[in-house]
Design an enzyme around this catalytic site. Structure first.
Site, mmCIF file in Angstrom:
data_model
loop_
_atom_site.group_PDB
_atom_site.id
_atom_site.type_symbol
_atom_site.label_atom_id
_atom_site.label_comp_id
_atom_site.label_asym_id
_atom_site.label_seq_id
_atom_site.Cartn_x
_atom_site.Cartn_y
_atom_site.Cartn_z
ATOM 1 N N ASP A 183 19.588 -13.413 -53.220
ATOM 2 C CA ASP A 183 18.878 -14.218 -52.228
ATOM 3 C C ASP A 183 18.980 -15.695 -52.625
ATOM 4 O OD1 ASP A 183 16.376 -13.511 -50.025
ATOM 5 O OD2 ASP A 183 16.572 -15.566 -50.782
ATOM 6 N N ILE A 184 19.228 -16.536 -51.645
ATOM 7 C CA ILE A 184 19.411 -17.965 -51.917
ATOM 8 C C ILE A 184 18.101 -18.622 -52.365
ATOM 9 C CG2 ILE A 184 18.907 -18.914 -49.613
ATOM 10 C CD1 ILE A 184 21.539 -20.541 -49.895
ATOM 11 N N ASN A 214 11.453 -6.684 -43.965
ATOM 12 C CA ASN A 214 10.663 -7.406 -42.979
ATOM 13 C C ASN A 214 11.256 -7.105 -41.606
ATOM 14 O OD1 ASN A 214 8.917 -8.684 -44.837
ATOM 15 N ND2 ASN A 214 10.528 -10.155 -45.329
ATOM 16 N N GLN A 223 10.447 -11.651 -40.258
ATOM 17 C CA GLN A 223 11.891 -11.443 -40.413
ATOM 18 C C GLN A 223 12.597 -12.694 -39.918
ATOM 19 O OE1 GLN A 223 13.626 -8.157 -38.184
ATOM 20 N NE2 GLN A 223 15.650 -8.485 -39.114
ATOM 21 N N SER A 224 13.326 -13.345 -40.808
ATOM 22 C CA SER A 224 13.952 -14.623 -40.440
ATOM 23 C C SER A 224 15.438 -14.485 -40.140
ATOM 24 C CB SER A 224 13.741 -15.654 -41.554
ATOM 25 O OG SER A 224 14.342 -15.215 -42.749
ATOM 26 N N HIS A 255 18.070 -5.879 -43.544
ATOM 27 C CA HIS A 255 18.292 -6.088 -44.974
ATOM 28 C C HIS A 255 17.123 -5.540 -45.775
ATOM 29 C CE1 HIS A 255 16.539 -9.720 -43.157
ATOM 30 N NE2 HIS A 255 15.881 -9.920 -44.295
ATOM 31 N N HIS A 276 15.201 -6.175 -49.218
ATOM 32 C CA HIS A 276 15.017 -7.044 -50.377
ATOM 33 C C HIS A 276 14.771 -6.159 -51.602
ATOM 34 C CE1 HIS A 276 13.937 -10.916 -48.172
ATOM 35 N NE2 HIS A 276 13.745 -10.035 -47.202
HETATM 36 P P1 5GP Z 1 13.700 -12.133 -44.141
HETATM 37 O O1 5GP Z 1 12.641 -13.176 -44.115
HETATM 38 O O2 5GP Z 1 14.500 -12.104 -42.866
HETATM 39 O O3 5GP Z 1 13.189 -10.788 -44.544
HETATM 40 O O4 5GP Z 1 14.665 -12.536 -45.335
HETATM 41 C C1 5GP Z 1 15.819 -13.288 -45.190
HETATM 42 C C2 5GP Z 1 16.223 -13.710 -46.566
HETATM 43 O O5 5GP Z 1 17.524 -14.251 -46.506
HETATM 44 C C3 5GP Z 1 15.321 -14.804 -47.170
HETATM 45 O O6 5GP Z 1 14.727 -14.334 -48.370
HETATM 46 C C4 5GP Z 1 16.272 -15.968 -47.401
HETATM 47 O O7 5GP Z 1 16.018 -16.664 -48.590
HETATM 48 C C5 5GP Z 1 17.636 -15.281 -47.414
HETATM 49 N N1 5GP Z 1 18.719 -16.149 -46.953
HETATM 50 C C6 5GP Z 1 18.729 -16.873 -45.803
HETATM 51 N N2 5GP Z 1 19.892 -17.529 -45.670
HETATM 52 C C7 5GP Z 1 20.638 -17.193 -46.772
HETATM 53 C C8 5GP Z 1 21.946 -17.552 -47.197
HETATM 54 O O8 5GP Z 1 22.660 -18.313 -46.552
HETATM 55 N N3 5GP Z 1 22.384 -17.012 -48.362
HETATM 56 C C9 5GP Z 1 21.616 -16.161 -49.103
HETATM 57 N N4 5GP Z 1 22.149 -15.690 -50.232
HETATM 58 N N5 5GP Z 1 20.378 -15.789 -48.724
HETATM 59 C C10 5GP Z 1 19.889 -16.297 -47.567
#
Ligand code: 5GP
Length: 114
Positions: A30-31, A87, A94-95, A100, A102
């Protein structure tokens, strides 16, 4: 389904630290890690979230959990413990609209998460 940042990672159009890859699954760091180990396991197939899963995706889901088992062993958190988070949708924040898991670990985590 519209292309997300994860599609670009799958297609190697943008870089990511990949820790596991098969024909069906990709996992990368994760970034913005929230713990010493924070890895995302995604299907290469574009699946928006859990609501979008169908019976055809059984093998993909199995492959994702096989990936989790291998990764937690490689990352040295199999025995210490780890959290798996999906998420799903707006209220869960969920962004990225590409399914996915985690994998979060490497320290003692807090609960509840909300
Ligand atoms: P969500 O909030 O959708 O469950 O998690 C999305 C995750 O993707 C976040 O933890 C965010 O840090 C990660 N993320 C978003 N953009 C990138 C990216 O370009 N590269 C990587 N490695 N992770 C990303």
């Amino acid at each position: 389904m519209s292309e997300t940042i994860f599609s670009k990672i799958i297609n190697k159009e943008i870089p990511a630290t990949i820790v596991y890859e098969t024909d069906t699954v990709l996992a990368f760091k994760d970034i913005n890690p929230v713990a010493p180990v924070h890895i995302l396991v995604i299907p290469k197939k574009e699946i928006k979230n859990v609501n979008s899963l169908t019976g055809d995706d059984k093998d993909i889901l199995s492959n994702m959990f096989e990936a989790v088992k291998i990764i937690v062993e490689e990352q040295g958190i199999k025995e210490s413990g780890y959290r798996l988070v999906i998420n799903n949708g707006k209220d869960a924040l969920q962004s990225v609209e590409h399914l996915h898991i985690h994998i979060i670990g490497g320290k003692e985590l807090k609960w509840p998460p909300c």
